[in-house]
Design a protein around this motif. Structure first.
Motif, PDB file in Angstrom:
ATOM      1  N   PRO A 268       0.848  -1.191   0.000  1.00  0.00           N
ATOM      2  CA  PRO A 268       0.000   0.000   0.000  1.00  0.00           C
ATOM      3  C   PRO A 268       0.891   1.252   0.000  1.00  0.00           C
ATOM      4  O   PRO A 268       2.013   1.204   0.508  1.00  0.00           O
ATOM      5  N   THR A 270       0.474   3.920   1.673  1.00  0.00           N
ATOM      6  CA  THR A 270       0.711   4.171   3.091  1.00  0.00           C
ATOM      7  C   THR A 270      -0.117   3.153   3.852  1.00  0.00           C
ATOM      8  O   THR A 270      -1.057   2.592   3.325  1.00  0.00           O
ATOM      9  N   TRP A 271       0.281   2.883   5.058  1.00  0.00           N
ATOM     10  CA  TRP A 271      -0.435   1.870   5.817  1.00  0.00           C
ATOM     11  C   TRP A 271      -0.478   2.279   7.262  1.00  0.00           C
ATOM     12  O   TRP A 271       0.114   3.282   7.649  1.00  0.00           O
ATOM     13  N   ASP A 272      -1.211   1.506   8.027  1.00  0.00           N
ATOM     14  CA  ASP A 272      -1.501   1.808   9.416  1.00  0.00           C
ATOM     15  C   ASP A 272      -0.310   1.380  10.282  1.00  0.00           C
ATOM     16  O   ASP A 272      -0.119   0.205  10.542  1.00  0.00           O
ATOM     17  N   PHE A 273       0.500   2.359  10.710  1.00  0.00           N
ATOM     18  CA  PHE A 273       1.718   2.022  11.459  1.00  0.00           C
ATOM     19  C   PHE A 273       1.417   1.457  12.839  1.00  0.00           C
ATOM     20  O   PHE A 273       2.231   0.785  13.441  1.00  0.00           O
ATOM     21  N   LYS A 274       0.243   1.803  13.349  1.00  0.00           N
ATOM     22  CA  LYS A 274      -0.091   1.404  14.712  1.00  0.00           C
ATOM     23  C   LYS A 274      -0.270  -0.115  14.803  1.00  0.00           C
ATOM     24  O   LYS A 274       0.062  -0.718  15.805  1.00  0.00           O
ATOM     25  N   THR A 275      -0.806  -0.708  13.760  1.00  0.00           N
ATOM     26  CA  THR A 275      -1.089  -2.145  13.831  1.00  0.00           C
ATOM     27  C   THR A 275      -0.378  -2.906  12.713  1.00  0.00           C
ATOM     28  O   THR A 275      -0.770  -4.016  12.375  1.00  0.00           O
ATOM     29  N   ASN A 279      -0.846  -6.730  11.142  1.00  0.00           N
ATOM     30  CA  ASN A 279      -1.422  -6.778   9.794  1.00  0.00           C
ATOM     31  C   ASN A 279      -0.486  -7.478   8.817  1.00  0.00           C
ATOM     32  O   ASN A 279      -0.932  -8.241   7.954  1.00  0.00           O
ATOM     33  N   GLN A 424       8.556   7.623   9.967  1.00  0.00           N
ATOM     34  CA  GLN A 424       7.120   7.761   9.707  1.00  0.00           C
ATOM     35  C   GLN A 424       6.789   9.115   9.086  1.00  0.00           C
ATOM     36  O   GLN A 424       5.923   9.206   8.211  1.00  0.00           O
TER      37      GLN A 424
ATOM     38  N   TYR B 137      -7.738  -4.514   8.123  1.00  0.00           N
ATOM     39  CA  TYR B 137      -8.828  -5.435   8.411  1.00  0.00           C
ATOM     40  C   TYR B 137      -9.880  -4.833   9.328  1.00  0.00           C
ATOM     41  O   TYR B 137     -10.680  -5.545   9.912  1.00  0.00           O
ATOM     42  N   ALA B 153      -5.722   4.263   5.340  1.00  0.00           N
ATOM     43  CA  ALA B 153      -4.915   3.982   6.532  1.00  0.00           C
ATOM     44  C   ALA B 153      -5.182   5.116   7.515  1.00  0.00           C
ATOM     45  O   ALA B 153      -4.469   6.111   7.559  1.00  0.00           O
ATOM     46  N   SER B 156      -2.555   6.875   9.720  1.00  0.00           N
ATOM     47  CA  SER B 156      -1.314   7.353   9.106  1.00  0.00           C
ATOM     48  C   SER B 156      -1.591   8.363   8.004  1.00  0.00           C
ATOM     49  O   SER B 156      -0.692   8.736   7.272  1.00  0.00           O
ATOM     50  N   GLY B 246       4.848   9.567  13.537  1.00  0.00           N
ATOM     51  CA  GLY B 246       6.000  10.417  13.758  1.00  0.00           C
ATOM     52  C   GLY B 246       5.797  11.504  14.791  1.00  0.00           C
ATOM     53  O   GLY B 246       6.332  12.584  14.662  1.00  0.00           O
TER      54      GLY B 246
END
Lengths: 455, 293
Positions: A268, A270-275, A279, A424, B137, B153, B156, B246
């Motif tokens: 992707p 960008t993606w969800d850094f938290k999870t 993932n 990030q 998900y 996302a 982010s 960040g």
């Protein structure tokens, strides 16, 4: 009569436990255990395992492993306790995140555990602060020689041994063989160019099918620095930082390659850094992601995934090379360190040393290699038949051979906070690669290595 | 008078003692540290003598003059965060309170349901929302995907990483406002409305001229409390974005916490004192304005 039967049952039980805990190779420990158990105190101590330990009581141990790993380690601990009645190893699960701070606080308050599983990046820092027991002379001569050089180096600081290598690891390229075939490859890609061009064939971003997935985390960004000829920092033999090179043009090129060529093409945009850690694993296990960057610690979990009911569908290779043919993967792992206060009690020290010898023996490391896919630090463990015949462990060997060792500067674990934040900011477009890496270098120089810069 | 004062002090002594130990003493140490350069390396441990030094007001100067480049951006976002949150807390809380103040079937069960966010520990709420926001998900993305819309996302992507924690915190903060305002509404004498009705006032006119003025003392208190709580709410930011991406969504308290975990005790303590001072000044000014209007 009944009493005798019960005793016999107990002896048999002990034998089974002991035997189960040392698969394959002949060790003196299990055969001695049954005969020793009824008499209560073993008298004739063989060379390994069955040393008559004067210490009776508790040994505290903070383990930073995951639940799935703790179960296997507990079996080893139980086996050792059976060999040494009267000593209890009290193992406590201490979550890895933040465990270093917790240990430091405990050490300052004299409440530190006797044994702590320390990340290789933490050991020199604890040693420099005087929290650890110097292990250099406590083990028999030649003890260090049985370990792989890279993990042993992580437990060594200023030419003294502070940590016993428990496990070693490095990020590797873990791939789904079926998807590799679908992408027209017969083996894992060896360069990032190859991964991107082949991975694009199995990528459909809207359907969440990815050729590659990684984390928005500085640890995962390192291959894109080393693969382009960059460095993080260099240190001298005294553990002082001589040069901070993380913001070199090579690093900038590597990060820009990641953003321009890899993101939005096979991953992707960008993606969800938290999870993203979960993932990444979830997509790979489900068979929708072709390759991920992951360490050996995750293999046991990955093999539970639907895509890997056939274990041979998982193939592992060194991190792909960057523009000038270099690969780069951080060597990680963990050491066992011993609190400095243990040294005041010679009997307890002997017990702790015996425990660590047992746990680092080739047989015991082979058990974890087999059950959890963890990479042994003991060279002889790789020759244990079960391990030698394990295709995954063999593939990891190639990864380790190509991996990059990190410098053991006290406090170096502190580099990852600002490094990760700036990574990030770069990934989300808030700053350019140059800006992000300059800011990282600045924080390292003025904060992280404030007292560690060579004059 | 003198003897009664003694009795009062005697009764308060245990509380004062406990507060001295767990509030005043640590606070004094914290303030003291702001005038030093103490950190995890020079603090002095049983292994190593302390080597920190007094730096006077240098920490304050560095932070307030912007030499510490993070302070003003973090403060700006903290103020936006507080204002937006409290605005929605109050308006939505008032709307629900007005609704629940009517008589209708099942009012009690509605009231119970609306209190639910309050009854669940905040970190559990935060983790549950995290499942909804998951970039690959999550429920939200699955719903979008079902309608053929692209996935986002959330945590982010600008501006969603600002909006998502606000949604969670608004959800968390409404019940308190609702309950407090409902209490206020129920204490407004009914004859005021009857009189207004006699004079031919519309419902809107009643709201603006009776309800709001009558609620003023309750409102000013809950808004002040809401501001202080929201300014200092740690769990939502910590669990939803972790300050990411960040460090962009760090508010002052999470940023301060980060400083402590990195061992920068003097800087973090200075942030703590600045946060405390900001809230103190804000409360004083707010109280005065509320009283005068």
């Amino acid at each position: 009569m009944k009493r005798h039967l019960r005793l016999a049952g107990l002896v048999a039980g002990v034998a089974i436990v002991a035997a189960a805990c040392s698969t394959g190779t002949a060790s003196t420990a299990p055969s001695k255990a049954p005969s020793a158990a009824p008499s209560g105190a073993p008298s004739a101590a063989p060379s390994t395992g069955m040393v008559d330990l004067a210490y009776k009581g508790e040994i505290t141990y903070w383990n930073t492993m995951r639940d799935i790993e703790m179960v296997e380690v507990q079996k080893q601990v139980d086996a050792w306790q059976t060999l040494h009645p009267g000593i209890t190893v009290k193992m406590t699960l201490t979550p890895f995140d933040g465990a270093d701070k917790k240990y430091e606080t405990a050490a300052n308050n004299k409440t530190a555990p006797d044994i702590f599983r320390s990340d290789v990046g933490w050991t020199s820092g604890f040693a420099a602060q005087g929290m650890l027991l110097d292990l250099t002379t406590l083990f028999p001569a030649g003890f260090g020689d049985q370990f792989l050089p890279a993990p042993l180096a992580t437990g060594t600081y200023q030419s003294k041994l502070w940590g016993v290598p428990q496990v070693t690891d490095a990020l590797g390229l873990q791939c789904n063989k079926t998807l590799l075939t679908a992408a027209g490859l017969t083996a894992p890609p060896t360069s990032w160019d190859e991964l991107v061009s082949a991975g694009a064939k199995v990528t459909n971003l809207t359907e969440q099918k990815y050729g590659f997935y990684m984390r928005g985390d500085s640890y995962w960004s390192q291959p894109f620095i080393w693969g382009w000829g960059g460095t993080l920092f260099t240190a001298n033999a005294e553990g002082k930082v001589t040069d901070i090179g993380v913001n070199s043009p090579e690093s900038v090129n590597g990060w820009n390659y990641l953003k321009d060529k890899v993101l939005g093409t096979v991953t992707p945009a960008t993606w969800d850094f938290k999870t993203d850690y979960d993932n990444m694993n979830a997509g790979f296990k489900a068979g929708t992601t072709m390759c991920i960057l992951q360490g050996p610690w995750a293999v046991a979990d990955i093999l539970k995934g639907a895509a890997f009911t056939d274990k041979t569908n998982l193939v592992i290779a060194p991190v792909p090379v960057g523009v000038n043919g270099k690969t780069g993967s951080p060597v990680g792992g963990h050491n066992w360190v011993v609190g400095v206060d243990v040294g005041a009690n010679a009997d307890k020290t002997a017990a702790v040393v015996n425990f660590l010898q047992y746990m680092t023996s080739a047989d015991q490391q082979a058990i974890l290699a087999k059950s959890l896919g963890l990479l042994p630090t003991n060279i002889a463990a790789y020759a244990v038949p079960d391990v030698a015949s394990d295709p995954l462990i063999n593939q990891w060997n190639a990864v380790m051979a190509a991996a990059t060792n990190r410098s053991g500067v006290p406090g170096a674990q502190g580099i990852y906070d600002s490094f990760g934040k700036n990574f990030q900011l770069f990934l989300t477009g808030s700053s350019t690669a140059k800006e992000a890496l300059d800011a990282t270098a600045n924080t390292w120089e003025t904060t992280v290595f404030k007292n560690q810069m060579a004059q | 008078m003198g003897s009664r004062g003694w009795v009062a002090w005697a009764f308060m002594a245990p509380v004062l003692l406990v507060m001295a130990l767990i509030v005043f003493y640590p606070m004094a140490i914290g303030v003291f540290q702001t005038f030093t350069n103490i950190d995890n390396l020079n603090q002095g441990t049983r292994f190593r003598p302390p080597s920190w030094e007094f730096v006077g007001l240098q920490n304050y100067i560095d932070i307030l003059t912007g030499k510490d480049t993070k302070f003003y951006p973090v403060l700006a976002w903290t103020v936006v965060w507080t204002v937006v949150n409290v605005f929605f807390h109050y308006t939505l809380g008032l709307l629900l309170a007005l609704t629940l103040n009517q008589r209708f079937r099942g009012r009690t069960s509605y009231r119970m349901l609306l209190l639910l966010p309050w009854a669940v520990p905040a970190y559990i709420t935060a983790i549950a929302w995290l499942f909804i926001f998951n970039g690959e998900y999550g429920l939200l993305n699955n719903v979008l995907g079902a309608f053929g819309m692209p996935r986002v996302a959330w945590l982010s992507t600008f501006p969603w990483y600002y909006i998502m924690p606000i949604i969670v915190n608004v959800w968390l903060g409404i019940p308190f406002m609702m309950v407090a305002l409902l209490g206020g509404l129920q204490s407004i004498p009914g004859d005021l409305y009857e009189a207004a009705q006699m004079d031919g006032a519309s419902r809107t006119q009643s709201f603006w001229n009776i309800t709001l003025p009558q609620l003023r003392s309750v409102s000013s208190t809950v808004i002040l409390l809401g501001c202080i709580w929201t300014f200092n709410i740690f769990v939502v930011i910590y669990f939803i974005t972790g300050g990411g991406p960040g460090g962009k969504t760090d508010i002052l308290v999470t940023y301060t916490y980060n400083g402590f975990t990195l061992g920068q005790y003097a800087i973090a303590a200075t942030y703590g004192v600045i946060i405390f001072s900001l809230l103190l000044v804000f409360s004083a000014v707010y109280r005065r304005v509320a009283r005068e209007s």
